[in-house]
Design a protein around this motif. Structure first.
Motif, PDB file in Angstrom:
ATOM      1  N   ASP A  65      45.361  51.709  48.464  1.00  0.00           N
ATOM      2  CA  ASP A  65      45.657  53.103  48.108  1.00  0.00           C
ATOM      3  C   ASP A  65      47.015  53.573  48.604  1.00  0.00           C
ATOM      4  OD1 ASP A  65      43.093  53.364  47.097  1.00  0.00           O
ATOM      5  OD2 ASP A  65      42.271  53.858  49.064  1.00  0.00           O
ATOM      6  N   SER A  66      47.412  53.048  49.781  1.00  0.00           N
ATOM      7  CA  SER A  66      48.635  53.560  50.399  1.00  0.00           C
ATOM      8  C   SER A  66      49.892  52.999  49.740  1.00  0.00           C
ATOM      9  CB  SER A  66      48.628  53.212  51.887  1.00  0.00           C
ATOM     10  OG  SER A  66      48.474  51.807  52.028  1.00  0.00           O
ATOM     11  N   MET A  67      49.729  52.029  48.829  1.00  0.00           N
ATOM     12  CA  MET A  67      50.900  51.396  48.214  1.00  0.00           C
ATOM     13  C   MET A  67      50.993  51.774  46.738  1.00  0.00           C
ATOM     14  SD  MET A  67      50.497  47.531  49.567  1.00  0.00           S
ATOM     15  CE  MET A  67      50.043  47.148  51.248  1.00  0.00           C
ATOM     16  N   GLU A 106      54.208  47.793  44.809  1.00  0.00           N
ATOM     17  CA  GLU A 106      53.989  47.270  46.174  1.00  0.00           C
ATOM     18  C   GLU A 106      52.696  46.452  46.249  1.00  0.00           C
ATOM     19  OE1 GLU A 106      56.281  50.739  48.742  1.00  0.00           O
ATOM     20  OE2 GLU A 106      54.204  51.040  48.130  1.00  0.00           O
ATOM     21  N   ASN A 107      51.660  46.919  45.532  1.00  0.00           N
ATOM     22  CA  ASN A 107      50.405  46.162  45.492  1.00  0.00           C
ATOM     23  C   ASN A 107      50.630  44.764  44.937  1.00  0.00           C
ATOM     24  OD1 ASN A 107      47.543  47.204  46.073  1.00  0.00           O
ATOM     25  ND2 ASN A 107      48.609  49.028  45.386  1.00  0.00           N
ATOM     26  N   VAL A 108      51.403  44.684  43.856  1.00  0.00           N
ATOM     27  CA  VAL A 108      51.628  43.378  43.221  1.00  0.00           C
ATOM     28  C   VAL A 108      52.531  42.500  44.104  1.00  0.00           C
ATOM     29  CG1 VAL A 108      52.510  42.236  41.146  1.00  0.00           C
ATOM     30  CG2 VAL A 108      51.250  44.359  40.935  1.00  0.00           C
ATOM     31  N   HIS A 118      55.318  50.976  37.563  1.00  0.00           N
ATOM     32  CA  HIS A 118      55.637  50.461  38.899  1.00  0.00           C
ATOM     33  C   HIS A 118      55.420  51.447  40.047  1.00  0.00           C
ATOM     34  CE1 HIS A 118      57.273  47.555  36.290  1.00  0.00           C
ATOM     35  NE2 HIS A 118      58.027  46.942  37.183  1.00  0.00           N
ATOM     36  N   HIS A 119      55.819  52.692  39.826  1.00  0.00           N
ATOM     37  CA  HIS A 119      55.851  53.603  40.976  1.00  0.00           C
ATOM     38  C   HIS A 119      54.625  54.521  41.060  1.00  0.00           C
ATOM     39  CE1 HIS A 119      59.655  51.945  41.920  1.00  0.00           C
ATOM     40  NE2 HIS A 119      60.072  52.164  40.691  1.00  0.00           N
ATOM     41  N   LYS A 120      53.675  54.286  40.169  1.00  0.00           N
ATOM     42  CA  LYS A 120      52.445  55.083  40.248  1.00  0.00           C
ATOM     43  C   LYS A 120      51.596  54.589  41.417  1.00  0.00           C
ATOM     44  CE  LYS A 120      51.585  56.554  35.537  1.00  0.00           C
ATOM     45  NZ  LYS A 120      50.749  56.452  34.365  1.00  0.00           N
ATOM     46  N   LYS A 121      50.785  55.478  41.948  1.00  0.00           N
ATOM     47  CA  LYS A 121      49.798  55.077  42.958  1.00  0.00           C
ATOM     48  C   LYS A 121      48.538  54.622  42.211  1.00  0.00           C
ATOM     49  CE  LYS A 121      51.728  56.264  46.954  1.00  0.00           C
ATOM     50  NZ  LYS A 121      51.878  55.403  48.095  1.00  0.00           N
ATOM     51  N   PRO A 122      47.728  53.743  42.791  1.00  0.00           N
ATOM     52  CA  PRO A 122      46.514  53.300  42.106  1.00  0.00           C
ATOM     53  C   PRO A 122      45.630  54.461  41.648  1.00  0.00           C
ATOM     54  CG  PRO A 122      46.897  51.942  44.012  1.00  0.00           C
ATOM     55  CD  PRO A 122      47.933  53.029  44.063  1.00  0.00           C
ATOM     56  N   MET A 143      44.082  50.204  33.634  1.00  0.00           N
ATOM     57  CA  MET A 143      45.358  49.888  34.299  1.00  0.00           C
ATOM     58  C   MET A 143      45.110  49.269  35.668  1.00  0.00           C
ATOM     59  SD  MET A 143      47.653  53.213  33.400  1.00  0.00           S
ATOM     60  CE  MET A 143      49.145  52.857  34.281  1.00  0.00           C
ATOM     61  N   GLN A 144      44.125  49.837  36.389  1.00  0.00           N
ATOM     62  CA  GLN A 144      43.827  49.306  37.725  1.00  0.00           C
ATOM     63  C   GLN A 144      43.390  47.847  37.639  1.00  0.00           C
ATOM     64  OE1 GLN A 144      41.285  51.716  40.166  1.00  0.00           O
ATOM     65  NE2 GLN A 144      42.438  53.568  39.773  1.00  0.00           N
ATOM     66  N   LYS A 145      42.582  47.539  36.614  1.00  0.00           N
ATOM     67  CA  LYS A 145      42.124  46.149  36.445  1.00  0.00           C
ATOM     68  C   LYS A 145      43.312  45.238  36.166  1.00  0.00           C
ATOM     69  CE  LYS A 145      37.803  46.417  37.224  1.00  0.00           C
ATOM     70  NZ  LYS A 145      36.742  46.911  36.376  1.00  0.00           N
ATOM     71  N   ARG A 146      44.262  45.717  35.326  1.00  0.00           N
ATOM     72  CA  ARG A 146      45.436  44.908  35.011  1.00  0.00           C
ATOM     73  C   ARG A 146      46.314  44.700  36.236  1.00  0.00           C
ATOM     74  NH1 ARG A 146      47.526  46.712  29.106  1.00  0.00           N
ATOM     75  NH2 ARG A 146      45.568  47.594  28.432  1.00  0.00           N
ATOM     76  N   VAL A 147      46.433  45.760  37.054  1.00  0.00           N
ATOM     77  CA  VAL A 147      47.223  45.615  38.288  1.00  0.00           C
ATOM     78  C   VAL A 147      46.544  44.589  39.203  1.00  0.00           C
ATOM     79  CG1 VAL A 147      48.137  46.794  40.329  1.00  0.00           C
ATOM     80  CG2 VAL A 147      48.069  47.988  38.150  1.00  0.00           C
ATOM     81  N   ALA A 148      45.201  44.679  39.264  1.00  0.00           N
ATOM     82  CA  ALA A 148      44.455  43.729  40.105  1.00  0.00           C
ATOM     83  C   ALA A 148      44.674  42.290  39.607  1.00  0.00           C
ATOM     84  CB  ALA A 148      42.972  44.073  40.094  1.00  0.00           C
TER      85      ALA A 148
END
Lengths: 255, 245
Positions: free
Chosen positions: A91-93, A97-99, A131-135, A142-147
């Motif tokens: 959450d904090s990234m 940053e998560n990727v 890129h710059h959105k928070k989860p 989108m969250q699944k794709r980021v994961a």
């Protein structure tokens, strides 16, 4: 390849896994299916090393996980990509940053190299502008794709997905399924997916392991699952009206 | 039996926290972030409470001195002793257990509930080292917070006394300097460091090992606060007996 031999796991008096043995081959999308409470999640967590089985072995390309030292286990884990049911994004990234996180932890890449690689995989999962959105600002799909992007960014040898399309609309679910299938083929990785979604089975089930009450009841492929006589499998497969209808049409067509 | 299990699990957590350290370049960022969240973020409430409680201690002391034979500089003396020995290190730590402790438990507990800790572990990262160690390092700066609390507590007493007409500025300052024992400052800071360890680790323990959902995160935060307070009070008694007894 991941090879599982005679896996047992209990929680108190509850015997959850009762001697499961199977093989997951590289370049294949392997599905573990079964009803809720059949032991799918515990089985997946055993494969990931999050739960220690009481009996049995899990071998990653010939290396028995339980016999490895902590550092050797760490090496194996750094080759694992995992897509959790809820995404489990930090959450904090930001999304970028998560990727970049696995690259920051396990490689000596500098910031610009990490950003380039993260850009590449975010484009690969069709998320070029988030890129710059928070989860928390991203939709479920989108969250699944980021994961998925985070799971594949460090070129894993093994990809595990826990119900990757749960909570998604049917169209997005198919997009996510196909994305996982494409990535599996592209990187030639061993993919293991935990699911109870028959649409996923139809879309990407190259190898299917059916669990019932902690026992491997059946294994096969999406081509053979509709022809099996195993009662537990047919009860599971044809539990929805849609699939009952499909079966009826199939039988009518055949007759 | 459950208490014994928790105590054992707590000490095993402390041991595991030092295993398989995270890369320094990552750890440095985490420590700086935790300094901001835990230490800098607490300065406002600590300053506010210290100033006004220091004032109240001074006023209460002056109101309870009826005997004309007792010198007025006793107000400054009593304020200094109360603030340095007990109020700043112990009372502020209990308040910080509520603020910082619940923040630590809820943030780590939420990570547990949303499988973020599992994600770290699957990647081969020692989640305890990644999450708890930076908090412990950040809390090493906690004595600076307490030093500020000491200064503002005594200053609050001075302002309340002098501007409230309870004693003169000279009397108060004389009192503050009267029979000053430097070891009392050492004693206060040793206590503070021990409390900092408690404040970083007990809430982390309750967050890291929690099970369940959002409701349990709230319950874990409350439990962490209660146990932090109990352990701080017990350790305060123990350390005071050993160092001043």
């Amino acid at each position: 390849m991941i090879e599982v031999n005679n896996l047992h796991k209990s929680f108190g008096d509850l015997h959850v896994l009762k001697g499961i043995s199977t093989k997951f081959l590289p370049g294949y999308t392997n599905l573990i299916i079964g009803q809720s409470g059949s032991g799918k999640t515990v089985f997946l967590k055993c494969l990931l090393g999050l739960i220690e089985p009481e009996e049995g072995t899990i071998c990653f390309d010939g290396q028995t996980y339980s016999e490895l030292t902590i550092n050797e286990r760490r090496d194996i884990r750094s080759k694992i990509g995992m897509v959790f049911q809820g995404g489990a994004l930090f959450d904090s990234m930001s999304i970028l940053e998560n990727v970049m996180f696995p690259l920051r932890m396990f490689t000596k890449m500098n910031l610009s190299e990490r950003q380039d690689r993260a850009d590449e995989v975010l484009k690969r999962v069709n998320l070029p502008n988030a890129h710059h959105k928070k989860p928390s600002e991203a939709s479920g799909g989108m969250q699944k794709r980021v994961a998925i992007a985070r799971a594949i960014v460090n070129n894993p040898k093994y990809l595990f997905c826990d119900e990757p399309n749960s909570g998604l609309d049917p169209k997005t679910a198919i997009v996510i399924d196909n994305l996982i299938k494409e990535i599996t083929d592209e990187y030639n990785i061993t993919t293991v997916i935990n699911s109870h979604d028959m649409n996923s089975v139809m879309e990407i089930g190259e190898k299917i392991v059916f669990l019932k009450d902690g026992v491997k009841e059946w294994e096969g492929s999406k081509e053979t699952i509709f022809k099996t006589d195993n009662e537990a499998v047919t009860n599971f497969v044809y539990s929805s009206e849609l699939f009952k209808k499909v079966k009826q049409m199939y039988l009518e067509e055949r007759n | 039996m459950n208490y014994l299990h928790n105590i054992g699990a707590y000490f095993l957590m402390i041991k595991d926290m030092f295993r398989r350290p995270t890369k320094w370049s990552v750890m440095k960022t985490l420590i700086l972030k935790d300094i901001d969240d835990l230490v800098i973020g607490s300065l406002g409430i600590v300053a506010f409470i210290s100033f006004f409680v220091g004032g109240v201690v001074a006023i209460q002391t002056s109101l309870n001195i009826n005997n004309p034979l007792i010198p007025k500089n006793l107000i400054g003396f009593a304020t200094r002793q109360s603030v340095i020995l007990e109020f700043a290190p112990t009372f502020i730590s209990i308040i910080i257990a509520g603020k910082v402790g619940s923040f630590i438990t809820s943030s780590i507990g939420t990570m547990r509930v949303t499988e973020q800790i599992d994600a770290l572990e699957v990647m081969g990262i020692n989640a305890l080292n990644y999450l708890v160690f930076p908090k412990l390092m950040a809390m090493l700066l906690y004595p600076f917070v307490i030093a500020i609390a000491m200064f503002l507590g005594i200053f609050g007493g001075y302002v309340a006394c002098v501007y409230g007409g309870y004693s003169t500025s000279e009397d108060f300052i004389n009192g503050v300097q009267l029979d000053f024992i430097p070891f009392h400052i050492v004693y206060a800071f040793i206590k503070t460091l021990v409390f900092a360890f408690v404040l970083a680790t007990i809430p982390s323990f309750y967050g890291f090992f929690m099970k369940g959902g959002a409701l349990e995160v709230g319950k874990a935060s409350t439990t962490a606060f209660v146990w932090c307070s109990v352990v701080i009070i017990l350790l305060n008694y123990l350390l005071t007996s050993i160092m001043l007894g």
